[in-house]
Design a protein around this motif. Structure first.
Motif, PDB file in Angstrom:
ATOM      1  N   ASN A 128     -68.280 -15.650   5.868  1.00 23.22           N
ATOM      2  CA  ASN A 128     -68.453 -16.881   5.094  1.00 23.22           C
ATOM      3  C   ASN A 128     -67.676 -16.772   3.776  1.00 23.22           C
ATOM      4  O   ASN A 128     -68.251 -16.799   2.686  1.00 23.22           O
ATOM      5  N   LYS A 129     -66.372 -16.666   3.881  1.00 20.73           N
ATOM      6  CA  LYS A 129     -65.523 -16.327   2.733  1.00 20.73           C
ATOM      7  C   LYS A 129     -65.561 -17.387   1.638  1.00 20.73           C
ATOM      8  O   LYS A 129     -65.558 -17.057   0.446  1.00 20.73           O
ATOM      9  N   ASP A 130     -65.588 -18.659   2.014  1.00 18.80           N
ATOM     10  CA  ASP A 130     -65.548 -19.714   0.996  1.00 18.80           C
ATOM     11  C   ASP A 130     -66.943 -20.166   0.568  1.00 18.80           C
ATOM     12  O   ASP A 130     -67.087 -21.101  -0.210  1.00 18.80           O
ATOM     13  N   ARG A 131     -67.968 -19.484   1.104  1.00 22.23           N
ATOM     14  CA  ARG A 131     -69.369 -19.788   0.782  1.00 22.23           C
ATOM     15  C   ARG A 131     -69.712 -21.256   1.062  1.00 22.23           C
ATOM     16  O   ARG A 131     -70.519 -21.858   0.366  1.00 22.23           O
ATOM     17  N   SER A 132     -69.079 -21.812   2.094  1.00 20.92           N
ATOM     18  CA  SER A 132     -69.399 -23.178   2.505  1.00 20.92           C
ATOM     19  C   SER A 132     -70.761 -23.250   3.173  1.00 20.92           C
ATOM     20  O   SER A 132     -71.375 -24.318   3.242  1.00 20.92           O
ATOM     21  N   LEU A 133     -71.266 -22.115   3.672  1.00 28.53           N
ATOM     22  CA  LEU A 133     -72.556 -22.064   4.355  1.00 28.53           C
ATOM     23  C   LEU A 133     -73.582 -21.366   3.470  1.00 28.53           C
ATOM     24  O   LEU A 133     -73.334 -20.281   2.943  1.00 28.53           O
ATOM     25  N   VAL A 134     -74.755 -21.985   3.316  1.00 30.03           N
ATOM     26  CA  VAL A 134     -75.835 -21.432   2.502  1.00 30.03           C
ATOM     27  C   VAL A 134     -76.950 -20.979   3.443  1.00 30.03           C
ATOM     28  O   VAL A 134     -77.608 -21.820   4.066  1.00 30.03           O
ATOM     29  N   PRO A 135     -77.188 -19.668   3.574  1.00 27.13           N
ATOM     30  CA  PRO A 135     -78.208 -19.190   4.510  1.00 27.13           C
ATOM     31  C   PRO A 135     -79.607 -19.155   3.898  1.00 27.13           C
ATOM     32  O   PRO A 135     -79.789 -18.789   2.740  1.00 27.13           O
ATOM     33  N   PHE A 136     -80.580 -19.547   4.691  1.00 25.41           N
ATOM     34  CA  PHE A 136     -82.005 -19.474   4.359  1.00 25.41           C
ATOM     35  C   PHE A 136     -82.704 -18.616   5.417  1.00 25.41           C
ATOM     36  O   PHE A 136     -82.234 -18.523   6.562  1.00 25.41           O
ATOM     37  N   GLY A 137     -83.831 -18.035   5.049  1.00 31.96           N
ATOM     38  CA  GLY A 137     -84.649 -17.303   5.998  1.00 31.96           C
ATOM     39  C   GLY A 137     -85.721 -18.179   6.612  1.00 31.96           C
ATOM     40  O   GLY A 137     -86.120 -19.199   6.045  1.00 31.96           O
ATOM     41  N   GLY A 138     -86.196 -17.753   7.791  1.00 30.67           N
ATOM     42  CA  GLY A 138     -87.272 -18.456   8.470  1.00 30.67           C
ATOM     43  C   GLY A 138     -88.297 -17.465   8.992  1.00 30.67           C
ATOM     44  O   GLY A 138     -88.673 -16.538   8.294  1.00 30.67           O
ATOM     45  N   ILE A 139     -88.720 -17.663  10.230  1.00 33.08           N
ATOM     46  CA  ILE A 139     -89.770 -16.886  10.912  1.00 33.08           C
ATOM     47  C   ILE A 139     -90.920 -16.521   9.970  1.00 33.08           C
ATOM     48  O   ILE A 139     -91.350 -15.377   9.888  1.00 33.08           O
ATOM     49  N   GLY A 140     -91.415 -17.530   9.287  1.00 35.99           N
ATOM     50  CA  GLY A 140     -92.579 -17.358   8.448  1.00 35.99           C
ATOM     51  C   GLY A 140     -92.344 -16.611   7.155  1.00 35.99           C
ATOM     52  O   GLY A 140     -93.293 -16.285   6.436  1.00 35.99           O
ATOM     53  N   GLY A 141     -91.086 -16.322   6.827  1.00 38.31           N
ATOM     54  CA  GLY A 141     -90.791 -15.584   5.606  1.00 38.31           C
ATOM     55  C   GLY A 141     -91.048 -14.094   5.719  1.00 38.31           C
ATOM     56  O   GLY A 141     -91.033 -13.376   4.703  1.00 38.31           O
ATOM     57  N   LEU A 142     -91.251 -13.588   6.930  1.00 36.88           N
ATOM     58  CA  LEU A 142     -91.661 -12.197   7.135  1.00 36.88           C
ATOM     59  C   LEU A 142     -90.671 -11.200   6.550  1.00 36.88           C
ATOM     60  O   LEU A 142     -91.061 -10.152   6.022  1.00 36.88           O
ATOM     61  N   PHE A 143     -89.383 -11.508   6.608  1.00 36.24           N
ATOM     62  CA  PHE A 143     -88.350 -10.587   6.112  1.00 36.24           C
ATOM     63  C   PHE A 143     -87.645 -11.143   4.879  1.00 36.24           C
ATOM     64  O   PHE A 143     -86.458 -10.893   4.666  1.00 36.24           O
TER      65      PHE A 143
END
Length: 294
Positions: A178-193
């Motif tokens: 994700n070199k240009d940081r066009s994608l913003v990642p979020f976590g799921g699965i209940g926030g476990l990790f």
């Protein structure tokens, strides 16, 4: 991106009464509870039993949540559907009802070719003016490579909610490509990790709304650079978070028992079909809350 959504976006539980009607007074109390906990946004999604709501219920619930939020936080609506036409209609309606973003997973029925999934997301993104959280779930995964490609093809495809375990290699791969940081990642699965995901570039998490203050405090500690303190604080609550992550519909009940005990909800019902936890499991849940002083 100069301005992004980030932080804790809990998924609201939908309160029902004995006659299977939504209790909107409890919805309002839940939104206030989330806001008072310091969240950045809330979402109506799978943990809200959105797939069990009629179309009119979906629209009314979202409209009420937007109204209760009163622009103090962001509101995201899950608009996943099995056809592109349905997803576009759901997404347009969500935008009209005041949603700040939508969340969309790939169609799941019968298996869909990856090129068709690309067209599905691009067409939905072209139909609305608000951002999309692409939902990477076990039955219909979105690879990091596909998510980054889509984010570069349309500005609305800006977010990825990673929920396919193990999540950490997927965050690592997003970081790598994700070199240009066009994608913003979020976590799921209940926030476990959540902590491990923050270390790998996550910009937020989407747990259930049973105890959002825990996630907010851990996120804020991490954001201030107090990473070891955030880790130490958060890890105390892993047994409780793990307890809520059960399948066969039990996961729809347990957050509601917590919210009822916190006097946010007045009743505890999940919409059928949904396997109800037994009394011993509820007692175990309450003992764990007492141990953690919640």
């Amino acid at each position: 991106m100069s301005k992004i959504m980030r932080g804790v976006f809990p998924i609201l539980s939908t309160p029902f009464d004995l006659n299977d009607n939504i209790i909107f007074e409890d919805v309002e109390a839940e939104v206030e509870y989330a806001i008072n906990s310091g969240v950045s946004g809330v979402a109506i999604a799978l943990a809200s039993e959105v797939y069990k709501l009629t179309n009119s219920e979906r629209d009314e619930l979202l409209t009420k949540v937007v109204s209760y939020s009163n622009q103090r936080i962001k509101v995201c609506m899950n608009t996943t559907a099995e056809s592109t036409k349905m997803c576009i209609e759901y997404s347009k309606k969500a935008q009209d009802c005041g949603a700040d973003a939508v969340m969309v997973a790939p169609p799941s029925f019968g298996g869909v070719d990856v090129n068709e999934i690309k067209k599905y997301f691009i067409r939905v993104a072209q139909a609305i003016d608000i951002p999309i959280f692409m939902q990477d779930v076990f039955d219909t995964p979105i690879s990091p490579e596909l998510a980054v490609e889509l984010s570069q093809n349309h500005k609305n495809l800006a977010y990825l909610k990673v929920e396919v375990p193990p999540t950490l290699p997927r965050f690592n791969k997003v970081n790598e490509i994700n070199k240009d940081r066009s994608l913003v990642p979020f976590g799921g699965i209940g926030g476990l990790f959540m902590i491990e995901e923050l270390r790998r570039g996550s910009q937020g998490t989407m747990p259930v709304c049973a105890f959002p203050e825990i996630f907010v405090k851990a996120f804020n500690l991490w954001d201030k650079g107090e990473e070891l303190q955030a880790e130490e604080f958060f890890y105390k609550y892993i047994p409780l978070i793990r307890n809520l992550g059960q399948g066969l519909g039990i996961w729809n009940w347990l957050p509601k028992y917590i919210l009822k005990r916190k006097k946010v909800f007045s009743q505890v019902y999940a919409r059928e079909p949904s396997l109800k936890p037994d009394n011993q499991q509820i007692e175990e849940l309450y003992r764990l809350m007492d141990i953690l002083e919640l």
